[in-house]
Motif scaffolding. Structure first.
Motif, mmCIF file in Angstrom:
data_model
loop_
_atom_site.group_PDB
_atom_site.id
_atom_site.type_symbol
_atom_site.label_atom_id
_atom_site.label_comp_id
_atom_site.label_asym_id
_atom_site.label_seq_id
_atom_site.Cartn_x
_atom_site.Cartn_y
_atom_site.Cartn_z
ATOM 1 N N GLN A 199 93.144 -68.061 45.730
ATOM 2 C CA GLN A 199 93.976 -67.672 46.867
ATOM 3 C C GLN A 199 94.674 -66.337 46.583
ATOM 4 O O GLN A 199 94.832 -65.514 47.474
ATOM 5 C CB GLN A 199 95.021 -68.752 47.173
ATOM 6 N N LYS A 250 92.114 -63.722 47.076
ATOM 7 C CA LYS A 250 91.824 -63.604 48.500
ATOM 8 C C LYS A 250 92.940 -62.833 49.196
ATOM 9 O O LYS A 250 92.679 -61.999 50.064
ATOM 10 C CB LYS A 250 91.681 -64.993 49.111
ATOM 11 N N GLY A 251 94.192 -63.103 48.835
ATOM 12 C CA GLY A 251 95.323 -62.386 49.414
ATOM 13 C C GLY A 251 95.266 -60.899 49.095
ATOM 14 O O GLY A 251 95.569 -60.063 49.940
ATOM 15 N N LYS A 252 94.866 -60.577 47.871
ATOM 16 C CA LYS A 252 94.747 -59.174 47.490
ATOM 17 C C LYS A 252 93.618 -58.513 48.259
ATOM 18 O O LYS A 252 93.743 -57.379 48.713
ATOM 19 C CB LYS A 252 94.497 -59.067 45.987
ATOM 20 N N GLN A 253 92.516 -59.230 48.436
ATOM 21 C CA GLN A 253 91.384 -58.697 49.190
ATOM 22 C C GLN A 253 91.777 -58.502 50.653
ATOM 23 O O GLN A 253 91.430 -57.490 51.262
ATOM 24 C CB GLN A 253 90.185 -59.628 49.075
ATOM 25 N N GLN A 254 92.526 -59.441 51.220
ATOM 26 C CA GLN A 254 92.974 -59.300 52.597
ATOM 27 C C GLN A 254 93.946 -58.134 52.730
ATOM 28 O O GLN A 254 93.922 -57.425 53.731
ATOM 29 C CB GLN A 254 93.642 -60.580 53.084
ATOM 30 N N ALA A 255 94.764 -57.917 51.726
ATOM 31 C CA ALA A 255 95.688 -56.777 51.756
ATOM 32 C C ALA A 255 94.909 -55.469 51.730
ATOM 33 O O ALA A 255 95.264 -54.515 52.425
ATOM 34 C CB ALA A 255 96.665 -56.848 50.586
ATOM 35 N N ASP A 256 93.831 -55.426 50.935
ATOM 36 C CA ASP A 256 92.997 -54.228 50.896
ATOM 37 C C ASP A 256 92.316 -53.997 52.243
ATOM 38 O O ASP A 256 92.231 -52.871 52.723
ATOM 39 C CB ASP A 256 91.941 -54.334 49.797
ATOM 40 N N GLU A 257 91.822 -55.091 52.863
ATOM 41 C CA GLU A 257 91.199 -54.966 54.174
ATOM 42 C C GLU A 257 92.224 -54.531 55.219
ATOM 43 O O GLU A 257 91.931 -53.695 56.076
ATOM 44 C CB GLU A 257 90.567 -56.294 54.590
ATOM 45 N N ARG A 258 93.424 -55.090 55.151
ATOM 46 C CA ARG A 258 94.484 -54.723 56.092
ATOM 47 C C ARG A 258 94.845 -53.250 55.937
ATOM 48 O O ARG A 258 95.038 -52.528 56.924
ATOM 49 C CB ARG A 258 95.708 -55.601 55.854
ATOM 50 N N ARG A 259 94.923 -52.775 54.698
ATOM 51 C CA ARG A 259 95.227 -51.374 54.442
ATOM 52 C C ARG A 259 94.134 -50.475 55.019
ATOM 53 O O ARG A 259 94.419 -49.436 55.624
ATOM 54 C CB ARG A 259 95.357 -51.144 52.937
#
Length: 78
Positions: free
Chosen positions: A30, A33-42
């Protein structure tokens, strides 16, 4: 010696150890996944910022073109 308590305690230890392993693994995944979502959000925010900047520049260019055209044709702006 009665083997039932030894077996049950051993089984309980294995079940708890397996549960702890999967709980730690789930929390670790998780976090990734949160770090990956932060990268996608950025990435999405950066792309939307570029789109907004291009839109504002084109709007400014259209406004300047309109003012130049009005002045060239000697039209009344007021």
């Amino acid at each position: 010696m009665d083997w039932i308590p030894v077996f049950l305690v051993t089984f309980k230890g294995l079940v708890l150890a397996t549960g702890m392993f999967f709980a730690i693994k789930w929390h670790y995944d998780q976090g990734k996944k949160g770090k990956q979502q932060a990268d996608e959000r950025r990435t999405v925010l950066r792309a939307s910022g570029k789109v907004a900047a291009v839109f504002m520049l084109s709007l400014l260019g259209l406004g300047l073109f309109t003012v130049a055209l009005i002045r060239m044709l000697n039209l009344d702006m007021g």
